[in-house]
Structure formats: C-alpha cells, structure tokens
Design an enzyme around this catalytic site. Structure first.
Site, PDB file in Angstrom:
ATOM      1  N   CYS A   9       0.864  -1.184   0.000  1.00 39.02           N
ATOM      2  CA  CYS A   9       0.000   0.000   0.000  1.00 39.02           C
ATOM      3  C   CYS A   9       0.900   1.234   0.000  1.00 39.02           C
ATOM      4  O   CYS A   9       2.079   1.145  -0.386  1.00 39.02           O
ATOM      5  CB  CYS A   9      -0.970  -0.023   1.180  1.00 39.02           C
ATOM      6  SG  CYS A   9      -0.178   0.017   2.808  1.00 39.02           S
ATOM      7  N   ASN A  12       2.321   1.430   4.376  1.00 37.35           N
ATOM      8  CA  ASN A  12       2.615   0.169   5.068  1.00 37.35           C
ATOM      9  C   ASN A  12       2.306   0.249   6.568  1.00 37.35           C
ATOM     10  O   ASN A  12       2.972  -0.391   7.389  1.00 37.35           O
ATOM     11  CB  ASN A  12       4.071  -0.279   4.838  1.00 37.35           C
ATOM     12  CG  ASN A  12       4.363  -1.735   5.231  1.00 37.35           C
ATOM     13  OD1 ASN A  12       5.469  -2.068   5.656  1.00 37.35           O
ATOM     14  ND2 ASN A  12       3.388  -2.616   5.133  1.00 37.35           N
ATOM     15  N   CYS A  14      -1.408   0.769   7.405  1.00 36.35           N
ATOM     16  CA  CYS A  14      -2.847   0.450   7.540  1.00 36.35           C
ATOM     17  C   CYS A  14      -3.231  -0.780   6.713  1.00 36.35           C
ATOM     18  O   CYS A  14      -3.451  -1.865   7.270  1.00 36.35           O
ATOM     19  CB  CYS A  14      -3.709   1.645   7.120  1.00 36.35           C
ATOM     20  SG  CYS A  14      -3.496   3.112   8.159  1.00 36.35           S
ATOM     21  N   ARG A  15      -3.314  -0.615   5.395  1.00 36.46           N
ATOM     22  CA  ARG A  15      -3.884  -1.676   4.563  1.00 36.46           C
ATOM     23  C   ARG A  15      -2.972  -2.879   4.373  1.00 36.46           C
ATOM     24  O   ARG A  15      -3.403  -4.033   4.576  1.00 36.46           O
ATOM     25  CB  ARG A  15      -4.292  -1.104   3.197  1.00 36.46           C
ATOM     26  CG  ARG A  15      -5.446  -0.128   3.287  1.00 36.46           C
ATOM     27  CD  ARG A  15      -5.581   0.666   2.010  1.00 36.46           C
ATOM     28  NE  ARG A  15      -4.430   1.553   1.804  1.00 36.46           N
ATOM     29  CZ  ARG A  15      -4.208   2.285   0.728  1.00 36.46           C
ATOM     30  NH1 ARG A  15      -5.054   2.211  -0.283  1.00 36.46           N
ATOM     31  NH2 ARG A  15      -3.157   3.067   0.655  1.00 36.46           N
ATOM     32  N   SER A  16      -1.719  -2.664   3.941  1.00 33.03           N
ATOM     33  CA  SER A  16      -0.881  -3.836   3.628  1.00 33.03           C
ATOM     34  C   SER A  16      -0.464  -4.649   4.858  1.00 33.03           C
ATOM     35  O   SER A  16      -0.409  -5.879   4.758  1.00 33.03           O
ATOM     36  CB  SER A  16       0.310  -3.473   2.738  1.00 33.03           C
ATOM     37  OG  SER A  16       1.172  -2.557   3.350  1.00 33.03           O
ATOM     38  N   ASP A 124      -7.988   3.892   1.039  1.00 31.02           N
ATOM     39  CA  ASP A 124      -7.067   4.348   2.080  1.00 31.02           C
ATOM     40  C   ASP A 124      -7.880   4.838   3.285  1.00 31.02           C
ATOM     41  O   ASP A 124      -8.651   5.783   3.171  1.00 31.02           O
ATOM     42  CB  ASP A 124      -6.234   5.487   1.484  1.00 31.02           C
ATOM     43  CG  ASP A 124      -5.178   5.993   2.439  1.00 31.02           C
ATOM     44  OD1 ASP A 124      -5.215   5.628   3.628  1.00 31.02           O
ATOM     45  OD2 ASP A 124      -4.320   6.761   1.979  1.00 31.02           O
TER      46      ASP A 124
HETATM   47  P1  4NP Z   1      -1.763   2.825   4.152  1.00 33.13           P
HETATM   48  O1  4NP Z   1      -2.400   4.171   4.738  1.00 33.13           O
HETATM   49  O2  4NP Z   1      -1.219   3.165   2.779  1.00 33.13           O
HETATM   50  O3  4NP Z   1      -2.908   1.890   4.086  1.00 33.13           O
HETATM   51  O4  4NP Z   1      -0.684   2.401   5.121  1.00 33.13           O
HETATM   52  C1  4NP Z   1      -1.706   5.380   4.773  1.00 33.13           C
HETATM   53  C2  4NP Z   1      -0.848   5.647   5.819  1.00 33.13           C
HETATM   54  C3  4NP Z   1      -0.186   6.859   5.882  1.00 33.13           C
HETATM   55  C4  4NP Z   1      -0.381   7.794   4.903  1.00 33.13           C
HETATM   56  C5  4NP Z   1      -1.229   7.522   3.857  1.00 33.13           C
HETATM   57  C6  4NP Z   1      -1.888   6.306   3.789  1.00 33.13           C
HETATM   58  N1  4NP Z   1       0.278   9.042   4.961  1.00 33.13           N
HETATM   59  O5  4NP Z   1       0.016   9.890   4.120  1.00 33.13           O
HETATM   60  O6  4NP Z   1       1.096   9.253   5.875  1.00 33.13           O
END
Ligand code: 4NP
Length: 154
Positions: A9, A12, A14-16, A124
């Site tokens: 994602c 790294n 939340c989703r992955s 996201d």
């Molecule tokens: P992820 O979520 O891609 O599912 O881990 C996010 C975590 C942090 C950010 C964006 C998405 N960020 O912009 O910091």
C-alpha cells in the site's frame, strides 16, 4: 508456482500490514505455512513504525495480530524475491509497475482481482473513521479467501 507474496500500500501502516496478517492467518489455517508473506509501502514516511493503532485495534477485534509488524518501503530486490506483488489500490499498482526493474519476473496485480465484486481499490482509511478500517478488513478477508482458492486450484 506462487511461493511468496508481497502486499503493498502507500504507507505500510494500515492496509498492507492488515493484508499480511489476515492472509498469513488464513494461509496457516489452510495448511499453507510454506508461503512466504510480507508487506511494504510505496512511500517511506513511516519506515520502522508499527501499524496505525486504529488498524491494529480493528484487526484485533477479528482475531488478527498486527503488533509485531514494522513498516518498510518497497525495495528493488522485492521484484526478484517475490513471485506475486499485490497492490491495494490503482495508484499503488501504477507506482509498482513503474518501480519494477526491466527484468522483473514478479507478477504485479491488484489484490481485489481476487475478490468477487467489481471494486478495484481497498480505500485508504488513514484520514477517515472507524468504518473505513472495518471496510478494509471486509475487503481484505474476502480477497484473501479468493486468493487462497485460486492458489489451491492452480
Ligand atoms: P496505508 O495508509 O497506505 O494503508 O498504510 C496510509 C498511511 C499513511 C499515509 C497515507 C496512507 N500518509 O500519508 O502518511
């Protein structure tokens, strides 16, 4: 033959990592402890950090443990070391295809290709609320079941 899978994602956190934990637990439950499973982010802002507390909390409510995981960024060697690289959304997919070395043999796909609905993206959840994290879990559980079924049939 797919022996190793990398979930990717943006951050790294939340989703992955959720996909890594959910898929790992389901794979082990089906006797597939031979699969190597990891996750990474296309961005490097959170490298070394544990998953987002909200992701960890919602996953725990369904019996998945995210607490040992730490964020890392996608590395060029990932395209040599993993047979299948699964993007959580279309932007992650585009970024992975761009980052892949020319001789990469890794198969890069959208994770939700393995889920029944026509949805393409695990949205996201970072800037949203609880429902976003529950939705992430719903989609990831469904796609994990679909992927395990495909691996069994192939
Ligand atoms: P992820 O979520 O891609 O599912 O881990 C996010 C975590 C942090 C950010 C964006 C998405 N960020 O912009 O910091």
């Amino acid at each position: 033959m797919i022996r190793s899978i990398l979930f990717v994602c943006l951050g790294n956190i939340c989703r992955s990592p959720t996909a890594e934990a959910v898929f790992s637990q389901k794979a082990i439950g089906q006797g597939r402890s031979d699969l190597r499973i990891d996750s990474a982010g296309t961005g490097a802002w959170h490298v070394g950090n544990p998953p987002d507390q909200r992701a960890t909390h919602h996953a725990k409510l369904r019996g998945y443990d995210l607490s040992p995981l730490r964020a890392r960024a996608v590395d060029p060697t990932d395209f040599e070391h993993f047979d299948l690289i699964l993007a959580m959304d279309q932007q992650n997919f585009v970024d992975l295809v761009r980052a892949a070395p020319k001789n990469s043999k890794a198969k890069i796909e959208l994770f939700l290709n393995y889920e029944q609905s026509t949805t393409t993206d695990v949205p996201d959840p970072y800037y949203g609320g609880d429902q976003g994290f529950e939705n992430v879990l719903d989609l990831i559980e469904a796609a994990s079941d679909g992927l395990l079924k495909t691996l069994k049939e192939s």
